[in-house]
Design a protein around this motif. Structure first.
Motif, short mmCIF file in Angstrom:
data_model
loop_
_atom_site.label_atom_id
_atom_site.label_comp_id
_atom_site.label_asym_id
_atom_site.label_seq_id
_atom_site.Cartn_x
_atom_site.Cartn_y
_atom_site.Cartn_z
N ASP A 31 -2.01 -34.14 -36.93
CA ASP A 31 -3.13 -34.56 -37.79
C ASP A 31 -2.69 -34.86 -39.22
O ASP A 31 -3.53 -35.13 -40.09
CB ASP A 31 -4.23 -33.51 -37.78
CG ASP A 31 -3.76 -32.15 -38.32
OD1 ASP A 31 -2.57 -32.05 -38.71
OD2 ASP A 31 -4.58 -31.22 -38.37
N LYS A 70 -4.36 -31.09 -28.91
CA LYS A 70 -5.39 -31.61 -28.01
C LYS A 70 -5.28 -33.13 -27.94
O LYS A 70 -4.77 -33.77 -28.85
CB LYS A 70 -6.78 -31.21 -28.51
CG LYS A 70 -7.08 -29.73 -28.45
CD LYS A 70 -8.49 -29.46 -28.94
CE LYS A 70 -8.82 -27.98 -28.88
NZ LYS A 70 -10.19 -27.69 -29.38
N SER A 72 -7.68 -35.11 -28.26
CA SER A 72 -8.50 -35.63 -29.35
C SER A 72 -7.74 -35.68 -30.66
O SER A 72 -8.13 -36.40 -31.58
CB SER A 72 -9.76 -34.78 -29.51
OG SER A 72 -9.43 -33.43 -29.80
N GLU A 73 -6.64 -34.93 -30.78
CA GLU A 73 -5.78 -34.96 -31.97
C GLU A 73 -4.66 -35.98 -31.80
O GLU A 73 -4.32 -36.70 -32.73
CB GLU A 73 -5.19 -33.57 -32.24
CG GLU A 73 -6.22 -32.51 -32.52
CD GLU A 73 -5.64 -31.11 -32.52
OE1 GLU A 73 -6.26 -30.22 -33.12
OE2 GLU A 73 -4.56 -30.90 -31.91
N ALA A 104 -11.44 -39.93 -25.22
CA ALA A 104 -11.76 -38.80 -26.10
C ALA A 104 -12.96 -38.00 -25.60
O ALA A 104 -12.90 -36.77 -25.54
CB ALA A 104 -11.97 -39.29 -27.53
N PRO A 105 -14.07 -38.65 -25.19
CA PRO A 105 -15.20 -37.86 -24.67
C PRO A 105 -14.87 -37.16 -23.35
O PRO A 105 -15.36 -36.04 -23.10
CB PRO A 105 -16.30 -38.90 -24.46
CG PRO A 105 -15.94 -40.04 -25.35
CD PRO A 105 -14.44 -40.08 -25.35
N GLY A 108 -10.81 -35.20 -24.26
CA GLY A 108 -10.39 -34.84 -25.61
C GLY A 108 -10.12 -33.37 -25.83
O GLY A 108 -9.27 -33.00 -26.65
N THR A 109 -10.81 -32.48 -25.11
CA THR A 109 -10.62 -31.04 -25.31
C THR A 109 -9.37 -30.51 -24.63
O THR A 109 -8.96 -29.37 -24.89
CB THR A 109 -11.85 -30.27 -24.80
OG1 THR A 109 -12.04 -30.55 -23.41
CG2 THR A 109 -13.10 -30.67 -25.58
N LYS A 110 -8.77 -31.28 -23.75
CA LYS A 110 -7.58 -30.83 -23.03
C LYS A 110 -6.36 -30.87 -23.95
O LYS A 110 -6.19 -31.80 -24.73
CB LYS A 110 -7.31 -31.73 -21.82
CG LYS A 110 -8.42 -31.74 -20.78
CD LYS A 110 -8.52 -30.39 -20.08
CE LYS A 110 -9.60 -30.42 -19.00
NZ LYS A 110 -9.72 -29.11 -18.31
N ARG A 111 -5.50 -29.87 -23.83
CA ARG A 111 -4.25 -29.85 -24.60
C ARG A 111 -3.17 -30.61 -23.82
O ARG A 111 -3.18 -30.63 -22.59
CB ARG A 111 -3.81 -28.42 -24.89
CG ARG A 111 -4.80 -27.68 -25.76
CD ARG A 111 -4.21 -26.43 -26.39
NE ARG A 111 -5.20 -25.77 -27.25
CZ ARG A 111 -5.41 -26.09 -28.51
NH1 ARG A 111 -4.68 -27.05 -29.07
NH2 ARG A 111 -6.31 -25.46 -29.24
N ASP A 119 -6.85 -32.82 -13.50
CA ASP A 119 -7.73 -33.19 -14.60
C ASP A 119 -7.86 -34.72 -14.70
O ASP A 119 -8.96 -35.25 -14.85
CB ASP A 119 -7.18 -32.65 -15.93
CG ASP A 119 -7.26 -31.14 -16.02
OD1 ASP A 119 -8.17 -30.56 -15.41
OD2 ASP A 119 -6.41 -30.55 -16.71
#
Length: 383
Positions: A31, A70, A72-73, A104-105, A108-111, A119
């Protein structure tokens, strides 16, 4: 004498109570922030080697997350720092839309390290049900590309998306105009201002952006050659020049039937220039060097080229096809005329021979069908 300190950013090495050595270095995060990263070794030299690796990656601007990032990052970082500087704007826009609307939706929460084959498969099945197989296939391609970049930056050790089969959308049936339909269209378009553009699309298979982006310095009417070096696109409300699709610049022999329409286009444009310069109340003439321009010299909108193409087809009572299907029709005619697939590939600027072979196979099947019909007639018994 005071102990010598390491310079800023060089990190530190200390010995732990368990006998191992511990290196601590401030490293870049996906980030853009920095955080402390620890590495361990059984000896001071082993730990120092890991410390230097962390420092080297940091100096190159390669993020080393203290924890698995993640999606999302990682995906926004990948778009802004890897895709945007190296890929075409149109490619970036397509990737960004996939990330924003679907990846992302949905994931996105997956690392990165925790993302599994299951997944990805569940996500693609769900996306295909909600949208289409083509959208799910494109999401698969974008995610695979993003995780390949993560592998290169050593954020993950394997790309799980490569282990998941992409969805298979139904192939869209392409039915280009027949030779008679093509001739009917060209006859109906003869008086149009974009007649030369239609001739180039049909006889040379140029893409819409390649036609609109064509400039006079790329056309040699004496030697009868045309160089495809740019294409004009509209993105984010702005017309801009970009490399051809696949960055495949090419010089193509100009068919004889293209020469007269292009000469007519040059004379027509010269007349429009004189009129614009003589009109004191108008906007004047904007010299751009494009072959196809508006009445004031500005490049033609790509969408307007298709609108004119569709209008002529409707006025001639022809079934309306995409302008891109005229390109496919060119490939079909070239192949039916016996032109080798490799030559067809170079003329049309296909990135892969497999794309050309799809057309080639279609034409060969038609030829085989005709040959079998001859066999039927030969072996048919007289009654």
């Amino acid at each position: 004498m005071p102990a010598k300190r390491n310079p800023n950013g060089a990190g530190t090495i200390t010995k732990r109570k368990d006998g191992r050595y511990q290196a601590a270095v401030y490293v870049l995060q996906p980030d853009g922030t920095t955080a402390r990263k620890f590495a361990y070794g059984h000896t001071w030299a082993e730990c120092d080697e890991k410390r230097q690796e962390l420092i080297a990656k940091n100096r190159k601007g390669i993020p080393t997350p203290t924890r698995s990032a993640k999606l999302s990052e990682w995906l926004p970082y990948w778009l802004d720092n890897i895709v945007k500087p190296r890929r075409k704007l149109s490619t970036y826009d397509k990737y960004e839309a996939q990330v924003r609307l679907h990846l992302a939706p949905g994931l996105g929460t997956k690392r990165l390290e925790a993302l599994s084959v299951q997944d990805v498969r569940r996500f693609l099945v769900r996306l295909e049900r909600q949208t289409t197989a083509a959208t799910a296939k494109e999401a698969h391609r974008v995610l695979r590309t993003a995780l390949t970049a993560a592998c290169r930056e050593e954020l993950i050790t394997r790309n799980v998306v490569s282990l998941v089969e992409a969805p298979r959308p139904d192939a869209r049936e392409i039915t280009p105009w027949s030779l008679d339909e093509t001739l009917t269209f060209l006859e109906a378009a003869r008086g149009e201002s974009l007649y030369a553009a239609f001739v180039l699309a049909i006889t040379m298979g140029l893409r819409r952006g390649e036609i609109v982006g064509l400039k006079w310095d790329q056309v040699d009417l004496e030697r009868r050659t045309l160089r495809v070096a740019k294409q004009t696109q509209r993105r984010r409300g702005v017309l801009y020049d970009d490399d051809p699709k696949g960055r495949r610049r090419r010089t193509i022999p100009l068919p004889a039937m293209c020469v007269a329409p292009l000469r007519w286009q040059r004379m027509r444009q010269a007349d429009a220039r004189r009129r614009a310069l003589a009109d004191k109340t108008g906007a004047g003439w904007q010299e751009s060097g494009y072959v196809f321009t508006t009445r004031t010299g500005r490049p033609v909108e790509p969408r307007n080229l298709y609108r004119a193409f569709t209008r002529v087809a409707e006025d001639a009572d022809l079934r309306v096809i995409r302008l891109h299907d005229a390109r496919h029709g060119c490939a079909t005619l070239l192949t039916a005329a016996g032109v080798p697939p490799r030559v067809v590939m170079e003329i049309l600027g296909h990135s892969q021979i497999s794309i050309t072979m799809d057309v080639y196979t279609h034409v060969v099947q038609d030829t085989q069908r005709e040959a079998i019909s001859h066999m039927d007639r030969m072996l048919k018994r007289k009654r």
